[in-house]
Design a protein around this motif. Sequence first.
Motif, PDB file in Angstrom:
ATOM      1  N   UNK A 119       0.577  -1.099  -0.215  1.00 19.55           N
ATOM      2  CA  UNK A 119      -0.182   0.081   0.210  1.00 19.55           C
ATOM      3  C   UNK A 119       1.635   0.936  -0.295  1.00 19.55           C
ATOM      4  N   UNK A 120       2.017   0.924   0.629  1.00 16.34           N
ATOM      5  CA  UNK A 120       2.499   2.120   0.668  1.00 16.34           C
ATOM      6  C   UNK A 120       3.336   2.806  -0.554  1.00 16.34           C
ATOM      7  N   UNK A 121       4.174   1.410  -1.533  1.00 17.96           N
ATOM      8  CA  UNK A 121       4.096   1.616  -2.290  1.00 17.96           C
ATOM      9  C   UNK A 121       3.690   2.407  -4.116  1.00 17.96           C
ATOM     10  N   UNK A 122       1.575   2.318  -3.258  1.00 21.66           N
ATOM     11  CA  UNK A 122       1.145   2.505  -4.359  1.00 21.66           C
ATOM     12  C   UNK A 122       0.561   4.378  -3.538  1.00 21.66           C
ATOM     13  N   UNK A 123       1.444   4.707  -2.393  1.00 17.63           N
ATOM     14  CA  UNK A 123       1.022   6.228  -1.979  1.00 17.63           C
ATOM     15  C   UNK A 123      -0.073   6.191  -1.127  1.00 17.63           C
ATOM     16  N   UNK A 124      -0.381   5.152  -0.636  1.00 17.48           N
ATOM     17  CA  UNK A 124      -1.230   5.453   0.388  1.00 17.48           C
ATOM     18  C   UNK A 124      -0.726   5.070   2.093  1.00 17.48           C
ATOM     19  N   UNK A 125      -1.248   5.566   2.812  1.00 15.41           N
ATOM     20  CA  UNK A 125      -1.023   5.471   3.832  1.00 15.41           C
ATOM     21  C   UNK A 125      -1.146   4.610   4.487  1.00 15.41           C
ATOM     22  N   UNK A 126      -0.358   3.732   5.312  1.00 18.60           N
ATOM     23  CA  UNK A 126      -0.960   2.668   5.999  1.00 18.60           C
ATOM     24  C   UNK A 126       0.557   3.092   7.913  1.00 18.60           C
ATOM     25  N   UNK A 127      -0.763   2.532   8.761  1.00 21.49           N
ATOM     26  CA  UNK A 127      -1.084   2.675  10.207  1.00 21.49           C
ATOM     27  C   UNK A 127      -1.137   0.880  10.987  1.00 21.49           C
ATOM     28  N   UNK A 128       0.212   0.663  11.052  1.00 22.98           N
ATOM     29  CA  UNK A 128       0.328  -0.387  11.721  1.00 22.98           C
ATOM     30  C   UNK A 128       0.336  -0.710  13.350  1.00 22.98           C
ATOM     31  N   UNK A 129      -0.569  -1.442  13.721  1.00 22.80           N
ATOM     32  CA  UNK A 129      -0.844  -1.324  15.047  1.00 22.80           C
ATOM     33  C   UNK A 129      -0.551  -2.930  15.834  1.00 22.80           C
ATOM     34  N   UNK A 130       0.963  -2.462  16.333  1.00 18.38           N
ATOM     35  CA  UNK A 130       2.253  -3.997  16.458  1.00 18.38           C
ATOM     36  C   UNK A 130       1.821  -4.276  18.031  1.00 18.38           C
ATOM     37  N   UNK A 131       1.353  -5.372  19.239  1.00 17.66           N
ATOM     38  CA  UNK A 131       1.290  -5.158  20.260  1.00 17.66           C
ATOM     39  C   UNK A 131       2.493  -5.607  20.860  1.00 17.66           C
ATOM     40  N   UNK A 132       3.174  -6.381  20.489  1.00 15.03           N
ATOM     41  CA  UNK A 132       4.102  -7.067  20.114  1.00 15.03           C
ATOM     42  C   UNK A 132       5.249  -5.107  20.907  1.00 15.03           C
ATOM     43  N   UNK A 133       6.592  -5.852  21.002  1.00 18.33           N
ATOM     44  CA  UNK A 133       7.995  -5.279  20.453  1.00 18.33           C
ATOM     45  C   UNK A 133       8.234  -4.640  19.838  1.00 18.33           C
ATOM     46  N   UNK A 134       8.481  -6.282  18.375  1.00 15.37           N
ATOM     47  CA  UNK A 134       8.946  -6.727  17.403  1.00 15.37           C
ATOM     48  C   UNK A 134       7.821  -6.905  16.806  1.00 15.37           C
ATOM     49  N   UNK A 135       8.383  -6.933  14.770  1.00 17.79           N
ATOM     50  CA  UNK A 135       7.734  -7.376  13.760  1.00 17.79           C
ATOM     51  C   UNK A 135       7.717  -8.968  13.922  1.00 17.79           C
ATOM     52  N   UNK A 136       6.777  -9.485  12.917  1.00 17.13           N
ATOM     53  CA  UNK A 136       7.780 -10.801  12.308  1.00 17.13           C
ATOM     54  C   UNK A 136       6.213 -11.795  12.454  1.00 17.13           C
ATOM     55  N   UNK A 137       5.247 -11.640  13.707  1.00 17.75           N
ATOM     56  CA  UNK A 137       4.605 -12.658  14.128  1.00 17.75           C
ATOM     57  C   UNK A 137       4.981 -13.989  14.434  1.00 17.75           C
ATOM     58  N   UNK A 138       4.820 -15.303  13.356  1.00 18.36           N
ATOM     59  CA  UNK A 138       5.303 -16.014  13.992  1.00 18.36           C
ATOM     60  C   UNK A 138       6.518 -16.159  13.378  1.00 18.36           C
TER      61      UNK A 138
END
Length: 501
Positions: free
Chosen positions: A64-83
Amino acid sequence: MEQLEAVNEEPAEVSTEEPPLIAEPVPAEVLKTPMEGLESIPQVPKRVIIVGGGVAGLVAAFELLRQGHEPLILEAQRRVGGRIYTLRDFAPGLYAEAGAMRIPRVHDLTLEYCRLFGLELRPFVMGNPKSLVYLEGQRLTMGEADAEPGRLPFDLAEHELGRTYTEMWDEATREVRELYDRVGEAALSQVIADYDRYSIREFLLMRGFSEGAIELYGVMSFREANLNAAVIEQLREIIGQAFYDMQEVVGGMDRLTDAFYQPLKAYIRFGARAVAFEQGEDSVTVHYTTKSGTFSETGDYAVCTLPFSVLGDLDATPEWSHGKRKAIRELNYNASTKILFQTRTRFWEREDGIVGGTTATDMPIRRMVYPSHSNPDDARGTLLASYTWGQDALRWEAMDPETRIEEALQQVAKIHPEVLDEFEIGTSHAWYEDHYARGAFALFEPGQESLLQADIQRPEGRVYFAGEHCSLWHAWIQGALESGIRAARQIHEAPVPVAAR
């Protein structure tokens, strides 16, 4: 994810036959996304709130960012990646994977993102004749077990004597594989119609397996704890070549999620635990909590990547549809626990010549997985001392972490006595007790694909859904990527909200 293993993580199933036609290839328009991005559409940028910073959330935000949109990720943990969770609390230079640890060569979408980010890959060793079988106190190499299957302690019917479990499985699935060879992708709907209602155990019984042969298959393929899962899950992976020519990311699987993270740094809010979705006519608001209070973010659309085992705790206004609520309640998630050792030397290489592969046992540790590569500059190593699923994994989860290490150490010592002298530290991760996952990956029970899949994927107003559970590549990074791209494309192509015009 996966292996997510799962996402992401599957057993060392190796066929001696020619690889069959790939089942469910990624559509061409999806496969070109890593290198070309989504199709350019002139429009007012959309603000998209993405709940969850695992692989699905990262790829949705990235595209989405590559197409000019404005994403916002809400992540509960202190890291990205999930599993995708690479553990680095070992001696310098050592690491191990608590989650996804390998990429099948046929998972071309995953490999395309690895190429995009310039990640180095190397083979992940699945089958190794020097790895071991330890059953009822008897220690054999895998090579010996394959050459002399009669030495394995299973009560087989006369027509099963002298045959390996892979030979019996190949015969049991020949009809399905031949259908794919003849018809190709179009065979999938017929396979689902014919087999979705059966468990693995029921399928094997239909194919004439004795109870001893089912036990042999369950133990040696590491599926004994999941024999009541839908056989369609297994048919899709085996027929789809999921276990041929595995790869791993040099330096750890989190190199992939770190690569997504770099351009998204300014668009991620850590420590933000979503608690509710609230939709209006032209917007959607996600309410979330942090250690400092309760907050909210409003966007034109939202992408929810939370496992349904977690999503069930969140409120939604208006309520999700009946079908979505039913899918959230009923979708089955599989348990998985990994116990990992750091050892002073890689004694398995020195004593048994083992580099890569898996040891099968009938002990609670179930299987050990050896590193696929040897580092001549560092004598130390990490060993996946126990990798379990289902009820086997829940047994380990019920223990405190220290007891897990102690019990696993004593069991590994029955196979490799050297471990008692070489062991330095251990750690573990149980995905069902992980508050942010509550399970390692989605795993259909019989009938669930036909009953639930459409509602699992279906958007709810301005909220779209992604994650390995929203794909048919359960437990794999490929599924998380495919579903995240799908959600991003749907939002990218959706009408611009009236308020934004």
